[in-house]
Design a protein around this motif. Structure first.
Motif, PDB file in Angstrom:
ATOM      1  N   GLY A  28       0.970  -1.175  -0.042  1.00 32.79           N
ATOM      2  CA  GLY A  28      -0.170   0.037   0.033  1.00 32.79           C
ATOM      3  C   GLY A  28       0.751   1.381   0.049  1.00 32.79           C
ATOM      4  O   GLY A  28       0.468   2.472  -0.382  1.00 32.79           O
ATOM      5  N   GLY A  32       0.710   3.803  -3.015  1.00 36.20           N
ATOM      6  CA  GLY A  32       0.271   5.281  -2.663  1.00 36.20           C
ATOM      7  C   GLY A  32       1.257   6.226  -2.757  1.00 36.20           C
ATOM      8  O   GLY A  32       1.048   7.567  -3.335  1.00 36.20           O
ATOM      9  N   GLN A  37       0.294  10.012  -2.926  1.00 33.65           N
ATOM     10  CA  GLN A  37      -0.518  10.182  -1.550  1.00 33.65           C
ATOM     11  C   GLN A  37       0.126  10.487  -0.355  1.00 33.65           C
ATOM     12  O   GLN A  37       1.294  10.094  -0.271  1.00 33.65           O
ATOM     13  CB  GLN A  37      -1.196   9.000  -1.432  1.00 33.65           C
ATOM     14  CG  GLN A  37      -2.433   8.595  -2.243  1.00 33.65           C
ATOM     15  CD  GLN A  37      -3.279   7.394  -2.163  1.00 33.65           C
ATOM     16  OE1 GLN A  37      -2.684   6.543  -1.545  1.00 33.65           O
ATOM     17  NE2 GLN A  37      -4.439   7.285  -2.716  1.00 33.65           N
ATOM     18  N   ASP A  41      -3.474   9.346   3.863  1.00 38.53           N
ATOM     19  CA  ASP A  41      -4.374   8.668   2.876  1.00 38.53           C
ATOM     20  C   ASP A  41      -3.980   7.255   2.528  1.00 38.53           C
ATOM     21  O   ASP A  41      -4.928   6.500   2.569  1.00 38.53           O
ATOM     22  CB  ASP A  41      -4.075   9.561   1.702  1.00 38.53           C
ATOM     23  CG  ASP A  41      -4.703  10.831   1.549  1.00 38.53           C
ATOM     24  OD1 ASP A  41      -5.732  11.030   2.410  1.00 38.53           O
ATOM     25  OD2 ASP A  41      -4.091  11.833   0.887  1.00 38.53           O
ATOM     26  N   ASN A  45      -6.508   3.902   3.425  1.00 40.03           N
ATOM     27  CA  ASN A  45      -6.632   2.732   2.475  1.00 40.03           C
ATOM     28  C   ASN A  45      -6.400   1.639   3.030  1.00 40.03           C
ATOM     29  O   ASN A  45      -6.896   0.491   2.490  1.00 40.03           O
ATOM     30  CB  ASN A  45      -5.943   3.323   1.125  1.00 40.03           C
ATOM     31  CG  ASN A  45      -6.335   4.242   0.751  1.00 40.03           C
ATOM     32  OD1 ASN A  45      -7.658   4.842   0.521  1.00 40.03           O
ATOM     33  ND2 ASN A  45      -5.533   4.859  -0.323  1.00 40.03           N
ATOM     34  N   CYS A  46      -5.191   1.575   3.966  1.00 38.53           N
ATOM     35  CA  CYS A  46      -4.736   0.210   4.504  1.00 38.53           C
ATOM     36  C   CYS A  46      -5.150  -0.145   6.089  1.00 38.53           C
ATOM     37  O   CYS A  46      -5.004  -1.336   6.396  1.00 38.53           O
ATOM     38  CB  CYS A  46      -3.317   0.313   4.687  1.00 38.53           C
ATOM     39  SG  CYS A  46      -2.398   0.379   3.066  1.00 38.53           S
TER      40      CYS A  46
END
Length: 171
Positions: A28, A32, A37, A41, A45-46
């Protein structure tokens, strides 16, 4: 080359140097980072805290610096992967030849400087050999001096299966 293929390239390099594959958070962080990112962020997401994502990202980028033998940080990861994997990553709506897109990341393959077998597994092995040339030279040299794979694994502190993956150039 798609994002998943880039992640596989990094995963293979990490595995050959550490004996461990990337975990979900490390994957991730790479994805990202390529999307520019922030750690907050990436963490969202993770499913972890921003601080934890930042700590994991710092350690991962430090590890990649050692593996690729050049400084790697969030601002230059894209450039490092381009150099290490002979790929050109374009973000956004830029158009170029041979582009395969996934999400907002688009990746185009550069033509290698030497002719390569069109078989993907052969290309992958050649990339691994390039990225790990020093380690492979050490393994070949230790084999030349008569050490078996088990002894080499112990000396280099690598898993035996990593040593066995390296084909001997000495016949």
């Amino acid at each position: 080359m798609q994002v998943q293929e880039l992640l596989q390239l990094v995963d293979e390099a990490v595995y050959l140097n550490t004996g461990n594959h990337l975990n979900d958070l490390q994957r991730g962080v790479i994805e990202g980072t390529l999307k520019y990112q922030k750690y907050a962020d990436i963490a969202e997401n993770c499913g972890c805290s921003a601080g934890h994502a930042k700590d994991v990202g710092y350690e991962l980028l430090k590890m990649l610096s050692d593996i690729f033998d050049e400084p790697v940080d969030k601002s230059n990861l894209k450039s490092v992967l381009e150099r290490q994997g002979n790929v050109n990553i374009s973000l956004g709506d830029n158009h170029s030849n041979n582009i395969f897109g996934k999400g907002n990341i688009k990746v185009s393959c550069k033509q290698p400087k030497t002719k390569l077998d069109k078989n993907n597994s052969s290309n992958s092995k050649l990339k691994q050999r390039k990225n790990n040339k020093t380690q492979i030279e050490k393994i070949d040299k230790l084999r030349y001096f008569g050490l078996n794979d088990e002894q080499i694994a112990e000396v280099l502190e690598l898993p035996l299966e990593v040593i066995k993956q390296v084909e001997s150039d000495i016949i």
